[in-house]
Design a protein around this motif. Structure first.
Motif, mmCIF file in Angstrom:
data_model
loop_
_atom_site.group_PDB
_atom_site.id
_atom_site.type_symbol
_atom_site.label_atom_id
_atom_site.label_comp_id
_atom_site.label_asym_id
_atom_site.label_seq_id
_atom_site.Cartn_x
_atom_site.Cartn_y
_atom_site.Cartn_z
ATOM 1 N N LYS A 94 -8.840 -65.143 -67.403
ATOM 2 C CA LYS A 94 -9.071 -64.296 -66.232
ATOM 3 C C LYS A 94 -10.146 -63.243 -66.510
ATOM 4 O O LYS A 94 -11.039 -63.017 -65.690
ATOM 5 C CB LYS A 94 -7.767 -63.624 -65.811
ATOM 6 N N THR A 95 -10.066 -62.603 -67.666
ATOM 7 C CA THR A 95 -11.031 -61.562 -68.022
ATOM 8 C C THR A 95 -12.440 -62.135 -68.144
ATOM 9 O O THR A 95 -13.403 -61.566 -67.614
ATOM 10 C CB THR A 95 -10.622 -60.880 -69.347
ATOM 11 N N LEU A 96 -12.560 -63.276 -68.834
ATOM 12 C CA LEU A 96 -13.881 -63.887 -68.999
ATOM 13 C C LEU A 96 -14.428 -64.401 -67.668
ATOM 14 O O LEU A 96 -15.629 -64.311 -67.402
ATOM 15 C CB LEU A 96 -13.822 -65.012 -70.034
ATOM 16 N N ARG A 97 -13.566 -64.940 -66.829
ATOM 17 C CA ARG A 97 -14.010 -65.405 -65.506
ATOM 18 C C ARG A 97 -14.498 -64.225 -64.672
ATOM 19 O O ARG A 97 -15.544 -64.299 -64.010
ATOM 20 C CB ARG A 97 -12.869 -66.112 -64.783
ATOM 21 N N ASN A 98 -13.760 -63.124 -64.705
ATOM 22 C CA ASN A 98 -14.181 -61.932 -63.961
ATOM 23 C C ASN A 98 -15.526 -61.414 -64.462
ATOM 24 O O ASN A 98 -16.364 -60.986 -63.663
ATOM 25 C CB ASN A 98 -13.124 -60.839 -64.043
ATOM 26 N N GLN A 99 -15.740 -61.468 -65.778
ATOM 27 C CA GLN A 99 -17.026 -61.038 -66.336
ATOM 28 C C GLN A 99 -18.148 -61.970 -65.898
ATOM 29 O O GLN A 99 -19.241 -61.521 -65.551
ATOM 30 C CB GLN A 99 -16.955 -60.982 -67.872
ATOM 31 N N ASP A 103 -21.366 -60.870 -63.738
ATOM 32 C CA ASP A 103 -22.730 -61.098 -64.230
ATOM 33 C C ASP A 103 -23.558 -61.999 -63.318
ATOM 34 O O ASP A 103 -24.753 -61.771 -63.124
ATOM 35 C CB ASP A 103 -22.701 -61.718 -65.624
ATOM 36 N N HIS A 104 -22.925 -63.039 -62.789
ATOM 37 C CA HIS A 104 -23.691 -64.071 -62.063
ATOM 38 C C HIS A 104 -23.264 -64.254 -60.614
ATOM 39 O O HIS A 104 -23.876 -65.042 -59.886
ATOM 40 C CB HIS A 104 -23.554 -65.424 -62.782
ATOM 41 N N GLY A 105 -22.209 -63.619 -60.201
ATOM 42 C CA GLY A 105 -21.691 -63.830 -58.859
ATOM 43 C C GLY A 105 -20.844 -65.085 -58.794
ATOM 44 O O GLY A 105 -20.834 -65.890 -59.717
ATOM 45 N N GLU A 106 -20.127 -65.217 -57.698
ATOM 46 C CA GLU A 106 -19.290 -66.402 -57.515
ATOM 47 C C GLU A 106 -20.153 -67.489 -56.905
ATOM 48 O O GLU A 106 -21.010 -67.243 -56.089
ATOM 49 C CB GLU A 106 -18.114 -66.062 -56.599
ATOM 50 N N PHE A 107 -19.919 -68.721 -57.338
ATOM 51 C CA PHE A 107 -20.718 -69.844 -56.840
ATOM 52 C C PHE A 107 -20.307 -70.204 -55.444
ATOM 53 O O PHE A 107 -19.207 -70.147 -55.040
ATOM 54 C CB PHE A 107 -20.566 -71.065 -57.750
#
Length: 107
Positions: A94-99, A103-107
């Protein structure tokens, strides 16, 4: 691993995003796989949460947020019988996905 409401909502977000990501690739089989997961979640049917976590881990590895060995260790934690390991693995993903989204926005 007990899939709580919090984890279920998190998995739903992963499935929806990965479904959108795979809409635009040549291999439509992968998109169909995410479509099936999306439909199963809508119908509250059983779904392979481990595969969904692995899909996100693969994206995190591909984008450089994790090394392959680190992802393998997270998978081992998810396979563990210890619920504390499940929780740590969930929080890590969850933490890495949020980061990644920050950083890149949601696809």
């Amino acid at each position: 691993m007990e899939v709580t409401r919090k984890i279920s909502n998190f998995l739903k977000k992963i499935v929806e995003e990965h479904f959108e990501i795979t809409k635009h690739i040549a291999n439509q089989n992968l998109n169909y796989l995410w479509y099936i997961h999306k439909e199963n979640i809508k119908k509250n049917q059983k779904y392979p949460f481990m595969l969904i976590f692995c899909g996100e881990l693969g994206l995190l590895v591909e984008m450089g947020y994790l090394k392959t060995q680190e992802a393998d260790n997270i998978i081992k934690m998810l396979h563990s019988h210890d619920t504390d390991n499940h929780f740590v693995a969930f929080l890590t993903i969850k933490t890495l996905r949020n980061q990644r989204i920050k950083d890149h926005g949601e696809f």
